[in-house]
Structure formats: structure tokens, C-alpha cells
Design a protein around this motif. Structure first.
Motif, short mmCIF file in Angstrom:
data_model
loop_
_atom_site.label_atom_id
_atom_site.label_comp_id
_atom_site.label_asym_id
_atom_site.label_seq_id
_atom_site.Cartn_x
_atom_site.Cartn_y
_atom_site.Cartn_z
N VAL A 1 -3.32 59.75 -13.18
CA VAL A 1 -3.72 61.01 -12.55
C VAL A 1 -5.10 61.46 -13.03
N PRO A 2 -5.41 61.45 -14.34
CA PRO A 2 -6.76 61.84 -14.75
C PRO A 2 -7.85 60.95 -14.17
N LEU A 3 -7.56 59.66 -14.05
CA LEU A 3 -8.54 58.74 -13.44
C LEU A 3 -8.78 59.11 -11.99
N ALA A 4 -7.72 59.43 -11.27
CA ALA A 4 -7.86 59.80 -9.86
C ALA A 4 -8.60 61.13 -9.71
N LEU A 5 -8.36 62.08 -10.60
CA LEU A 5 -9.04 63.37 -10.51
C LEU A 5 -10.51 63.27 -10.91
N ARG A 6 -10.80 62.41 -11.87
CA ARG A 6 -12.18 62.25 -12.34
C ARG A 6 -13.02 61.49 -11.32
N GLY A 7 -12.42 60.54 -10.64
CA GLY A 7 -13.15 59.74 -9.68
C GLY A 7 -13.83 58.56 -10.35
N VAL A 8 -14.57 57.85 -9.57
CA VAL A 8 -15.25 56.64 -10.05
C VAL A 8 -16.75 56.88 -9.97
N ARG A 9 -17.44 56.51 -11.02
CA ARG A 9 -18.89 56.67 -11.06
C ARG A 9 -19.54 55.73 -10.04
N TYR A 10 -20.50 56.25 -9.32
CA TYR A 10 -21.19 55.43 -8.32
C TYR A 10 -22.16 54.49 -9.02
N ARG A 11 -22.10 53.23 -8.63
CA ARG A 11 -23.02 52.22 -9.14
C ARG A 11 -23.60 51.48 -7.94
N PRO A 12 -24.91 51.45 -7.83
CA PRO A 12 -25.48 50.71 -6.70
C PRO A 12 -25.25 49.20 -6.89
N GLN A 13 -24.46 48.63 -6.00
CA GLN A 13 -24.19 47.19 -6.03
C GLN A 13 -23.76 46.76 -4.65
N SER A 14 -23.76 45.48 -4.44
CA SER A 14 -23.39 44.97 -3.12
C SER A 14 -21.89 45.12 -2.90
N ALA A 15 -21.51 45.04 -1.64
CA ALA A 15 -20.09 45.16 -1.30
C ALA A 15 -19.29 44.02 -1.91
N ALA A 16 -19.85 42.83 -1.95
CA ALA A 16 -19.15 41.68 -2.52
C ALA A 16 -18.91 41.87 -4.02
N GLN A 17 -19.90 42.38 -4.74
CA GLN A 17 -19.73 42.64 -6.18
C GLN A 17 -18.68 43.71 -6.42
N MET A 18 -18.71 44.76 -5.60
CA MET A 18 -17.75 45.84 -5.76
C MET A 18 -16.34 45.35 -5.46
N LEU A 19 -16.18 44.56 -4.41
CA LEU A 19 -14.87 44.03 -4.06
C LEU A 19 -14.35 43.12 -5.17
N ARG B 1 -15.13 43.12 -8.37
CA ARG B 1 -14.81 43.92 -9.55
C ARG B 1 -13.50 44.68 -9.36
N ASN B 2 -13.33 45.32 -8.21
CA ASN B 2 -12.12 46.10 -7.96
C ASN B 2 -10.89 45.21 -7.86
N LEU B 3 -11.03 44.05 -7.25
CA LEU B 3 -9.90 43.12 -7.18
C LEU B 3 -9.51 42.64 -8.57
N TRP B 4 -10.50 42.39 -9.39
CA TRP B 4 -10.21 41.91 -10.75
C TRP B 4 -9.50 42.99 -11.57
N ILE B 5 -10.03 44.19 -11.55
CA ILE B 5 -9.47 45.26 -12.38
C ILE B 5 -8.14 45.75 -11.83
N TYR B 6 -8.13 46.15 -10.56
CA TYR B 6 -6.94 46.79 -10.01
C TYR B 6 -5.94 45.78 -9.44
N GLY B 7 -6.42 44.71 -8.86
CA GLY B 7 -5.53 43.72 -8.28
C GLY B 7 -4.81 42.90 -9.34
N ILE B 8 -5.56 42.24 -10.19
CA ILE B 8 -4.96 41.41 -11.24
C ILE B 8 -4.24 42.30 -12.25
N GLY B 9 -4.85 43.41 -12.62
CA GLY B 9 -4.20 44.33 -13.57
C GLY B 9 -2.90 44.89 -13.02
#
Length: 89
Positions: A39-57, A59-67
Motif C-alpha cells: 500500500v505505501p508503494l502504491a500511494l507513493r507512486g513510481v519515480r519517473y525515469r526517462p527510458q525506452s519502453a523496452a527497458q521499462m518493460l 525492468r518491470n517484468l523482472w521486478i514485478y513478474g519474476i518477484g
């Protein structure tokens, strides 16, 4: 839950959880703890980082998908063991 009726299903208990009741209770406790932790993570949000869509996908798959696939299993197993040691389920 069906192991009492069909003992052959015990082969599917690859995590070697103690009983169906302790397995369900461990999963409920794990979900309650994870929701409170996220819940605190969802309320805080995610910091914006300029990166390509492929890099973001990637990273997110690695952290949230595998985790999300790996983390629950050892945690539920540990909670099940703790419940067994405390004779709560």
C-alpha cells in the motif's frame, strides 16, 4: 483440500505443506502481509525515469513478474512451518 478424498493427490504437494488448513491459512497471512507492505508503494507512486519502453518493460517484468512468481512460494512455506511449530493450524 482434496487429499483426504484422493490420497494420490499428495504427489502434488511439492512444497510439502503440513495440512490443507495450514496451507490456506499461510496463504491468507502472506496475502494480508503483502497487501499491507505494498500500500505505501502504491500511494507513493513510481519515480519517473526517462527510458525506452523496452527497458521499462524489461525492468518491470523482472521486478514485478519474476518477484511475483518467486517470492510467494518460500514465504508461504515459511509461514506454514511457523504455524505448525506454534500449533495454530
Amino acid at each position: 483440500m482434496f487429499m483426504a478424498t484422493y490420497p494420490a493427490l499428495n504427489k502434488l504437494n511439492i512444497m510439502y505443506l503440513r495440512t490443507p488448513q495450514s496451507a490456506v491459512l499461510a496463504a491468507v497471512i502472506f496475502n494480508a502481509l503483502i497487501i499491507v507492505a505494498l500500500v505505501p508503494l502504491a500511494l507513493r507512486g513510481v519515480r519517473y525515469r526517462p527510458q525506452s519502453a523496452a527497458q521499462m518493460l524489461r525492468r518491470n517484468l523482472w521486478i514485478y513478474g519474476i518477484g511475483g512468481l518467486v517470492a510467494p512460494f518460500p514465504c508461504i512455506w515459511a509461514i506454514d512451518r511457523i504455524l505448525g511449530l506454534l500449533h495454530l493450524a
